[in-house]
Scaffold this motif. Structure first.
Motif, PDB file in Angstrom:
ATOM      1  N   ARG A  32      38.802  30.965  44.314  1.00  0.00           N
ATOM      2  CA  ARG A  32      39.413  32.186  44.871  1.00  0.00           C
ATOM      3  C   ARG A  32      40.902  32.009  45.126  1.00  0.00           C
ATOM      4  NH1 ARG A  32      36.279  36.866  45.340  1.00  0.00           N
ATOM      5  NH2 ARG A  32      34.378  36.331  44.261  1.00  0.00           N
ATOM      6  N   ARG A  33      41.514  31.001  44.510  1.00  0.00           N
ATOM      7  CA  ARG A  33      42.958  30.849  44.652  1.00  0.00           C
ATOM      8  C   ARG A  33      43.642  31.679  43.578  1.00  0.00           C
ATOM      9  NH1 ARG A  33      42.617  25.035  45.492  1.00  0.00           N
ATOM     10  NH2 ARG A  33      43.951  24.639  43.688  1.00  0.00           N
ATOM     11  N   ASP A  34      44.872  32.111  43.879  1.00  0.00           N
ATOM     12  CA  ASP A  34      45.614  32.854  42.868  1.00  0.00           C
ATOM     13  C   ASP A  34      47.065  32.410  42.911  1.00  0.00           C
ATOM     14  OD1 ASP A  34      47.262  35.186  44.437  1.00  0.00           O
ATOM     15  OD2 ASP A  34      45.383  34.716  45.446  1.00  0.00           O
ATOM     16  N   ARG A  51      38.445  32.075  39.651  1.00  0.00           N
ATOM     17  CA  ARG A  51      37.268  32.759  40.194  1.00  0.00           C
ATOM     18  C   ARG A  51      36.421  31.843  41.067  1.00  0.00           C
ATOM     19  NH1 ARG A  51      33.781  34.812  35.894  1.00  0.00           N
ATOM     20  NH2 ARG A  51      32.812  35.913  37.634  1.00  0.00           N
ATOM     21  N   PHE A  94      44.117  34.246  38.496  1.00  0.00           N
ATOM     22  CA  PHE A  94      43.128  34.176  39.569  1.00  0.00           C
ATOM     23  C   PHE A  94      42.040  33.186  39.161  1.00  0.00           C
ATOM     24  CE2 PHE A  94      44.964  38.420  39.464  1.00  0.00           C
ATOM     25  CZ  PHE A  94      45.371  38.594  40.783  1.00  0.00           C
ATOM     26  N   HIS A 114      40.511  41.586  42.648  1.00  0.00           N
ATOM     27  CA  HIS A 114      41.712  40.779  42.884  1.00  0.00           C
ATOM     28  C   HIS A 114      42.923  41.700  42.923  1.00  0.00           C
ATOM     29  CE1 HIS A 114      39.362  37.127  42.005  1.00  0.00           C
ATOM     30  NE2 HIS A 114      38.854  37.802  40.990  1.00  0.00           N
ATOM     31  N   ARG A 146      50.045  37.071  36.875  1.00  0.00           N
ATOM     32  CA  ARG A 146      49.154  36.590  37.927  1.00  0.00           C
ATOM     33  C   ARG A 146      47.940  35.912  37.317  1.00  0.00           C
ATOM     34  NH1 ARG A 146      49.078  36.349  42.618  1.00  0.00           N
ATOM     35  NH2 ARG A 146      47.906  38.056  43.545  1.00  0.00           N
TER      36      ARG A 146
END
Length: 424
Positions: free
Chosen positions: A351-353, A348, A346, A300, A344
Motif C-alpha cells: 500500500r505504499r505509493d 498493491r 502504487f 488509489h 504515480r
C-alpha cells in the motif's frame, strides 16, 4: 520549439518487452529495440535504441462531412509473435492498419536475366546458367502495411484490443464496438451499439474497451458515466445487454458541478492474470475484482490535491485530459500519470505509493529518481512543491510497463523516458 506533430500519443511494449512502439500526433510510429547483453558492457542490456521509424497514417479529408481526419495515432497494439516478423495494429480516428515489421540482412546476387546493377541482360548474351547466391548485406528493417481496416466507424476510434484467440480484435468508438477478423478487411461485426434512436437523448459515450487476456469471449468497456460493463459474446451476438455492471455508488455529500466530468473513466485495463481490472478516472485509479460488481477493492488517489482546483482545470480544459494506466508484470503494482511531468506508482501489497518526475533536468543516465511531494496548501516543507506552481501543460498521459522486467516507458509530451530498476 515544440512541434505538435512530435507529441507522443501512445506507448506500447510488445509481448516479450524487447520492442517498444510509440505513436505520435504526426502519424509516425517509432519502434525501439532493447539491446542484447554484451560481455564487455554488462550494463548495456536494457538500453532501447531506435529500430524502425515509419509513417503510419497521413492526414485525410472526409469530403462528405467536410471534416479533416487527423493523422494522430490513437493506439498501437502488438500481435503475439508467430514467426521472425513482428506485426502491430495502429489506428487514428477512423482507420486501423496492420503493419509487418521484418528484417533483411541478405541479398541475392548472380541472376541469369539481370546484371548486378539490375538491368536486363540481352538474351543472346546469356550462354550459361548461373545459380544465384545469397550474400550478406547491412541490416534493413522494413515496415509494410499488410491490411487496412477502414470505413467501419462513424465516430472517433478510442481503443483497439487484440483477442486472446490471436485471430480477432475489437475497435471501439464513442458509441459502437466492432469485432474484426485480422485477415478480413472489408467487414466487421458490430457487437455493441449504444447510440440512442434520438441523439438528443445521448447521456453517455464509450471511453475505452479491452478484451480479457485469456477468455476470448469476454470483453469490457467503460463509459463517461464512470461505469464499466463486462460482456460475454457467447450470450448473444449483439452485446447490448451486459453480463456484469461495475459501478461505485456516489457519495451524495461530495457531489459537485464537476462530479460527472471527473467520474468519466479514461482507461480500463485487465490485469495479466485476468482476475482484476483497473480503471482510471480524473482523480483516482481503482482496482476491481471481476467477481464483485458493487465497489472496487482498491482506490488509489492520484492527485487528490487537485480537488480544490477543479474550477480552473475546467476553464483550461485540463479536466478533460485522458490519463491511461498500466500494470506491472506480476500485477503487484500499477502506474499512471499526472501533471508537472509527475507519474504515480502504487504498490498493491505494501500500500505504499510514490510520485516520480520525468524531466530532462533530473534524468541523467543511471541517476536515481527522487520521490517528489506536493503540498496541498498552507506551509510548504523544504522538498515539497506547491500545488500553485505545478505546470499543467506538462502532463503524462501515456505510460507502459515491460511485461516481465521492472522497466517502464513514460511519454512526457514529445520526450520518451525509459526507467529501470537499479541493478546492483
Amino acid at each position: 520549439i515544440l512541434l505538435t506533430a512530435d507529441i507522443i500519443s501512445t506507448v506500447e511494449f510488445n509481448y516479450s518487452g524487447d520492442l517498444l512502439a510509440t505513436g505520435d500526433k504526426g502519424g509516425r510510429v517509432v519502434i525501439f529495440q532493447r539491446e542484447q547483453e554484451n560481455k564487455s558492457h554488462p550494463h548495456s542490456r536494457g538500453e532501447y535504441n531506435v529500430y524502425s521509424t515509419f509513417q503510419s497514417h497521413e492526414p485525410e479529408f472526409d469530403y462528405l462531412k467536410s471534416l479533416e481526419i487527423e493523422e494522430k495515432i490513437n493506439k498501437i497494439r502488438w500481435l503475439p509473435q508467430q514467426n521472425a516478423a513482428h506485426f502491430l495494429l495502429s489506428t487514428n480516428d477512423k482507420t486501423i492498419k496492420l503493419w509487418k515489421i521484418s528484417e533483411r540482412d541478405k541479398r541475392a546476387e548472380g541472376y541469369n536475366l539481370k546484371d548486378e546493377d539490375g538491368r536486363l541482360r540481352d538474351p543472346f548474351r546469356i550462354t550459361a546458367l548461373r545459380v544465384p547466391i545469397l550474400k550478406p548485406m547491412d541490416l534493413m528493417v522494413e515496415a509494410s502495411p499488410r491490411r487496412i481496416f477502414a470505413n467501419a466507424h462513424t465516430y472517433h476510434i478510442n481503443s483497439i484490443s487484440v483477442n486472446s484467440d490471436h485471430e480477432t480484435y475489437l475497435s471501439a468508438d464513442d458509441l459502437r464496438i466492432n469485432l474484426w477478423h485480422l485477415e478480413i478487411t472489408d467487414r466487421s461485426f458490430n457487437i455493441v451499439d449504444i447510440k440512442p434512436a434520438n441523439m438528443e437523448e445521448l447521456t453517455e459515450v464509450i471511453t475505452a474497451a479491452e478484451f480479457h487476456p485469456h477468455q476470448c469471449n469476454v470483453f469490457v468497456y467503460s463509459s463517461s458515466k464512470g461505469t464499466i460493463r463486462l460482456c460475454d459474446m457467447r450470450s448473444s451476438a449483439l452485446c447490448d445487454r451486459h453480463s456484469k455492471f461495475f459501478e461505485e455508488p456516489e457519495d451524495p455529500s461530495s457531489r459537485s458541478f464537476f462530479s460527472e466530468i471527473i467520474s468519466s473513466i479514461s482507461d480500463v485495463k485487465f490485469s495479466h492474470s485476468g482476475r482484476y481490472m483497473m480503471t482510471r478516472d480524473y482523480l483516482s485509479v481503482k482496482v476491481w475484482d471481476l467477481n464483485m460488481e458493487s465497489r472496487p477493492i482498491e482506490t488509489h488517489q492520484v492527485h487528490e490535491y487537485l480537488r480544490s482546483k477543479l474550477c480552473s482545470l475546467y476553464e483550461n480544459d485540463c479536466i478533460f485530459d485522458k490519463f491511461e494506466c498500466c500494470w506491472n508484470g506480476p500485477d503487484s503494482a500499477i502506474m499512471t500519470g499526472s501533471y508537472n511531468n509527475f507519474f504515480r506508482m502504487f504498490d498493491r501489497n505494501t500500500r505504499r505509493d510514490v510520485t516520480l518526475e520525468a524531466s530532462r533536468e533530473n534524468s541523467k543516465p543511471r541517476a536515481s529518481l527522487k520521490p517528489r511531494r506536493v503540498c496541498p496548501g498552507g506551509k510548504r516543507k523544504k522538498d515539497e512543491i506547491s500545488v500553485d506552481s505545478l505546470d499543467f501543460n506538462k502532463k503524462i498521459l501515456h505510460t507502459a510497463w515491460h511485461p516481465n522486467d521492472n522497466i517502464i516507458a513514460v511519454a512526457a509530451t514529445n520526450n520518451l523516458y525509459i526507467f529501470q530498476d537499479k541493478v546492483n
